[in-house]
Each structure stands twice: as structure tokens, then as C-alpha cells.
Design a protein around this motif. Structure first.
Motif, PDB file in Angstrom:
ATOM      1  N   LEU A  97      56.183  51.924  80.171  1.00 26.54           N
ATOM      2  CA  LEU A  97      55.058  52.718  80.667  1.00 26.54           C
ATOM      3  C   LEU A  97      54.893  52.588  82.180  1.00 26.54           C
ATOM      4  N   GLN A  98      55.037  51.391  82.725  1.00 26.73           N
ATOM      5  CA  GLN A  98      54.865  51.198  84.168  1.00 26.73           C
ATOM      6  C   GLN A  98      55.859  52.051  84.960  1.00 26.73           C
ATOM      7  N   ASP A  99      57.112  52.092  84.526  1.00 28.81           N
ATOM      8  CA  ASP A  99      58.123  52.913  85.207  1.00 28.81           C
ATOM      9  C   ASP A  99      57.784  54.398  85.105  1.00 28.81           C
ATOM     10  N   ALA A 100      57.235  54.809  83.962  1.00 27.97           N
ATOM     11  CA  ALA A 100      56.879  56.213  83.770  1.00 27.97           C
ATOM     12  C   ALA A 100      55.710  56.619  84.655  1.00 27.97           C
ATOM     13  N   VAL A 101      54.702  55.770  84.751  1.00 27.85           N
ATOM     14  CA  VAL A 101      53.538  56.100  85.585  1.00 27.85           C
ATOM     15  C   VAL A 101      53.958  56.190  87.050  1.00 27.85           C
ATOM     16  N   GLY A 109      61.656  57.662  84.767  1.00 26.48           N
ATOM     17  CA  GLY A 109      61.225  56.543  85.597  1.00 26.48           C
ATOM     18  C   GLY A 109      61.552  56.759  87.058  1.00 26.48           C
ATOM     19  N   TRP A 110      60.904  55.959  87.880  1.00 27.54           N
ATOM     20  CA  TRP A 110      61.058  56.105  89.328  1.00 27.54           C
ATOM     21  C   TRP A 110      62.467  55.776  89.789  1.00 27.54           C
ATOM     22  N   CYS A 162      55.351  59.033  75.455  1.00 23.72           N
ATOM     23  CA  CYS A 162      56.607  58.430  74.979  1.00 23.72           C
ATOM     24  C   CYS A 162      56.812  57.044  75.594  1.00 23.72           C
ATOM     25  N   ALA A 163      56.485  56.919  76.872  1.00 21.93           N
ATOM     26  CA  ALA A 163      56.653  55.634  77.556  1.00 21.93           C
ATOM     27  C   ALA A 163      55.692  54.583  77.008  1.00 21.93           C
ATOM     28  N   TYR A 164      54.521  55.009  76.564  1.00 16.66           N
ATOM     29  CA  TYR A 164      53.564  54.060  75.971  1.00 16.66           C
ATOM     30  C   TYR A 164      54.196  53.338  74.784  1.00 16.66           C
TER      31      TYR A 164
END
Length: 145
Positions: A35-39, A81-82, A26-28
């Protein structure tokens, strides 16, 4: 998943791991967050509870939670996200302590009884997904930050 954790005190990999991948997928496409926040959220979510687990185990010699909780927080981190992880942890720990403690008292169980943490993580994750940003903004305004 919460009901499985309540009944069997397990969060199956068959359910938690696909949630991590779904959050990243979904973040992609920037459905909820970049995406960066999700990873970073998935990695941090796993490592936060993993660290707490090992610190507790080293201090007490006991296991304080299961690995499924790490994976569930990783999935939640992939969706929110973080930045929302502190809110999720505070909400889940607070609600877990109040409700879990109350249930132990009502059922007259000892403090050694196991309380599933997954349902509280799931509730806090939903709250963070739906209202996390307004809650965080309110707190930062209230704290003058």
C-alpha cells in the motif's frame, strides 16, 4: 480509455479516478505491491506530469497535455508503485515520440497537431505491471548499479 483519448483527446474522470482507487484497493490487500508504494506511486504519478505541464506552460504559454494524463499516471502509479514510474515515463515518452511523430509525418500534419498521450501511458503501464521488475533488474545489472 485509450480509444476515447485517440478519438476525442480526453481521458474522462469517470474512468481514470476509479482506476486510482482500484489500484489503492488492490494494494491494500498487497495484490501487486504494498500500500505504501501504491500511495506514493499515485501521488508521484500525478505530480510528475502536473509539474511537466506547468513548466511547459510557463515556458511556452501553451498547454502540452491534459489533466486526464496526470490522473492516468496516478492510476498507473497506484498499480505499479513509485519505483516503476521512471520506466513508465521513459517508455511512454519514447513510444509516443516515435509513433506519434511517424503518424504526423504519414498524415502530413504539422508539429502543432495534438497527439494523445494516454494510449502510450497505458501501454507503458501494462509493460511495467507485467515486466517492470525484470526490466528494472536488467537495467541495474547492465548499468552496474
Amino acid at each position: 480509455m485509450s480509444m476515447i483519448d485517440i478519438d476525442h483527446q480526453i481521458l474522462p474522470d469517470l474512468m481514470t479516478l476509479p482506476l486510482v482507487w482500484l489500484g489503492l484497493f488492490c494494494a491494500y490487500f498487497s495484490v501487486f505491491i504494498p500500500l505504501q508504494d501504491a500511495v506514493i506511486g499515485a501521488i508521484a504519478g500525478y505530480l510528475i506530469l502536473w509539474s511537466i505541464y506547468w513548466i511547459f506552460k510557463l515556458l511556452t504559454g501553451k498547454e502540452g497535455m491534459g489533466y486526464g494524463d496526470f490522473k492516468l499516471l496516478a492510476a498507473i502509479g497506484a498499480f505499479v508503485g513509485w519505483q516503476q514510474l521512471p520506466l513508465v515515463i521513459i517508455l511512454s515518452a519514447g513510444v509516443g515520440a516515435i509513433l506519434g511523430g511517424s503518424l504526423l509525418l504519414l498524415q502530413k500534419k504539422g508539429k502543432e497537431s495534438k497527439i494523445p498521450f494516454g494510449p502510450y501511458l497505458a501501454i507503458a503501464g501494462w509493460i511495467a505491471l507485467l515486466w517492470g521488475e525484470p526490466i528494472l533488474n536488467w537495467y541495474l545489472d547492465y548499468a552496474g548499479l
